[in-house]
Design a protein around this motif. Structure first.
Motif, mmCIF file in Angstrom:
data_model
loop_
_atom_site.group_PDB
_atom_site.id
_atom_site.type_symbol
_atom_site.label_atom_id
_atom_site.label_comp_id
_atom_site.label_asym_id
_atom_site.label_seq_id
_atom_site.Cartn_x
_atom_site.Cartn_y
_atom_site.Cartn_z
ATOM 1 N N ILE A 144 0.854 -1.202 0.000
ATOM 2 C CA ILE A 144 0.000 0.000 0.000
ATOM 3 C C ILE A 144 0.886 1.247 0.000
ATOM 4 O O ILE A 144 0.663 2.202 -0.746
ATOM 5 N N GLU A 145 1.899 1.208 0.827
ATOM 6 C CA GLU A 145 2.854 2.323 0.917
ATOM 7 C C GLU A 145 3.496 2.569 -0.454
ATOM 8 O O GLU A 145 3.564 3.703 -0.927
ATOM 9 N N GLU A 146 3.920 1.481 -1.080
ATOM 10 C CA GLU A 146 4.572 1.579 -2.391
ATOM 11 C C GLU A 146 3.597 2.113 -3.448
ATOM 12 O O GLU A 146 3.948 2.993 -4.234
ATOM 13 N N LEU A 147 2.371 1.599 -3.447
ATOM 14 C CA LEU A 147 1.389 2.034 -4.447
ATOM 15 C C LEU A 147 1.032 3.506 -4.258
ATOM 16 O O LEU A 147 0.708 4.205 -5.217
ATOM 17 N N GLY A 148 1.102 3.957 -3.040
ATOM 18 C CA GLY A 148 0.818 5.364 -2.739
ATOM 19 C C GLY A 148 1.789 6.301 -3.445
ATOM 20 O O GLY A 148 1.462 7.455 -3.717
ATOM 21 N N ARG A 149 2.964 5.799 -3.740
ATOM 22 C CA ARG A 149 3.980 6.645 -4.395
ATOM 23 C C ARG A 149 3.964 6.486 -5.914
ATOM 24 O O ARG A 149 4.716 7.141 -6.628
ATOM 25 N N LYS A 150 3.083 5.609 -6.386
ATOM 26 C CA LYS A 150 3.048 5.308 -7.823
ATOM 27 C C LYS A 150 2.471 6.483 -8.620
ATOM 28 O O LYS A 150 1.532 7.133 -8.179
ATOM 29 N N GLU A 151 3.055 6.725 -9.794
ATOM 30 C CA GLU A 151 2.582 7.803 -10.654
ATOM 31 C C GLU A 151 1.411 7.322 -11.520
ATOM 32 O O GLU A 151 1.254 6.130 -11.724
ATOM 33 N N GLY A 152 0.642 8.251 -12.044
ATOM 34 C CA GLY A 152 -0.386 7.943 -13.032
ATOM 35 C C GLY A 152 -1.716 7.516 -12.430
ATOM 36 O O GLY A 152 -1.885 7.490 -11.216
ATOM 37 N N ASN A 153 -2.649 7.201 -13.319
ATOM 38 C CA ASN A 153 -3.988 6.811 -12.889
ATOM 39 C C ASN A 153 -4.060 5.305 -12.697
ATOM 40 O O ASN A 153 -3.783 4.555 -13.624
ATOM 41 N N VAL A 154 -4.437 4.891 -11.529
ATOM 42 C CA VAL A 154 -4.431 3.456 -11.271
ATOM 43 C C VAL A 154 -5.593 3.034 -10.377
ATOM 44 O O VAL A 154 -5.949 3.739 -9.426
ATOM 45 N N ILE A 155 -6.194 1.906 -10.744
ATOM 46 C CA ILE A 155 -7.266 1.308 -9.938
ATOM 47 C C ILE A 155 -6.675 0.113 -9.217
ATOM 48 O O ILE A 155 -6.069 -0.764 -9.848
ATOM 49 N N ILE A 156 -6.837 0.094 -7.906
ATOM 50 C CA ILE A 156 -6.207 -0.947 -7.095
ATOM 51 C C ILE A 156 -7.268 -1.785 -6.394
ATOM 52 O O ILE A 156 -8.115 -1.256 -5.670
ATOM 53 N N SER A 157 -7.212 -3.097 -6.627
ATOM 54 C CA SER A 157 -8.083 -4.001 -5.890
ATOM 55 C C SER A 157 -7.315 -4.406 -4.623
ATOM 56 O O SER A 157 -6.291 -5.070 -4.698
ATOM 57 N N ALA A 158 -7.817 -3.964 -3.465
ATOM 58 C CA ALA A 158 -7.137 -4.246 -2.192
ATOM 59 C C ALA A 158 -7.661 -5.564 -1.628
ATOM 60 O O ALA A 158 -8.845 -5.864 -1.755
ATOM 61 N N GLY A 159 -6.795 -6.331 -0.973
ATOM 62 C CA GLY A 159 -7.259 -7.562 -0.329
ATOM 63 C C GLY A 159 -8.319 -7.214 0.724
ATOM 64 O O GLY A 159 -8.271 -6.136 1.335
#
Ligand code: S3P
Length: 175
Positions: A63-78
């Motif tokens: 989650i921490e890593e994805l928070g720093r990700k650039e661009g538009n992204v849809i994340i399916s969280a467990g």
């Protein structure tokens, strides 16, 4: 822009997320899949050999890593991610969180035998035990899920209607 789909196991986060990403032209990320790929092991094996605490640490770090990700992204969280430590705060700090809410009965009827088998918490439960377990477990998780920026009552909605709803929210929030 990051959009996290959250909710109980089997509520449709991954399948809806994939369709939504296609429609919106966003990247799609499934947290469980990334963890399995990186660990070279299935989620039941990670739970069995390393334990839940280890899995939850991987999840929080992701989650921490994805928070720093650039661009538009849809994340399916467990399904359990929002309930662990400050994960919910971390997600809401960096993006939108949409809670896909369904009843235990509806989720039980959606989950195939394979769908139960691949989730360590639901393995080996018969229909009756499954609904009983989910009633208790969902009630414990509800206060975490309910902190989402948007809550969608999915039980009476088609996939298409849920996707349209999320797209409309994104448009109005971006204005
Ligand atoms: C879990 C949900 C699963 C997976 C693991 C634990 C949970 O993800 O992360 O089996 O505790 O609710 P899905 O919600 O994608 O099934």
């Amino acid at each position: 822009m990051k959009l996290f789909l959250i909710g109980y196991m089997g509520c449709g986060k991954s399948s809806l997320g994939r369709k939504l990403a296609k429609r919106a032209g966003y990247e799609f990320v499934d947290m469980d899949n990334i963890i399995e790929e990186r660990e070279g092991a299935t989620i039941p094996d990670i739970f069995a050999y390393e334990g839940e605490e280890y899995f939850r640490t991987l999840e929080s770090n992701l989650i921490e890593e994805l928070g720093r990700k650039e661009g538009n992204v849809i994340i399916s969280a467990g399904g359990g991610a929002p309930t662990w430590r400050d994960n919910m705060e971390r997600m809401t700090a960096v993006g939108y969180t949409f809670y896909l809410r369904r009843t235990p009965e509806q989720i039980a009827s959606r989950l195939s035998p394979h769908g139960r088998q691949k989730r360590p918490k639901l393995r080996g439960l018969n229909d009756e035990e499954l609904v009983q377990f989910m009633r208790v477990n969902m009630a414990e998780r509800e206060p975490f899920y309910a902190r989402a920026s948007h809550i969608i009552e999915c039980s009476e909605m088609s996939d298409e209607a849920i996707i349209e709803y999320i797209l409309s929210k994104l448009q109005s929030d971006e204005q």
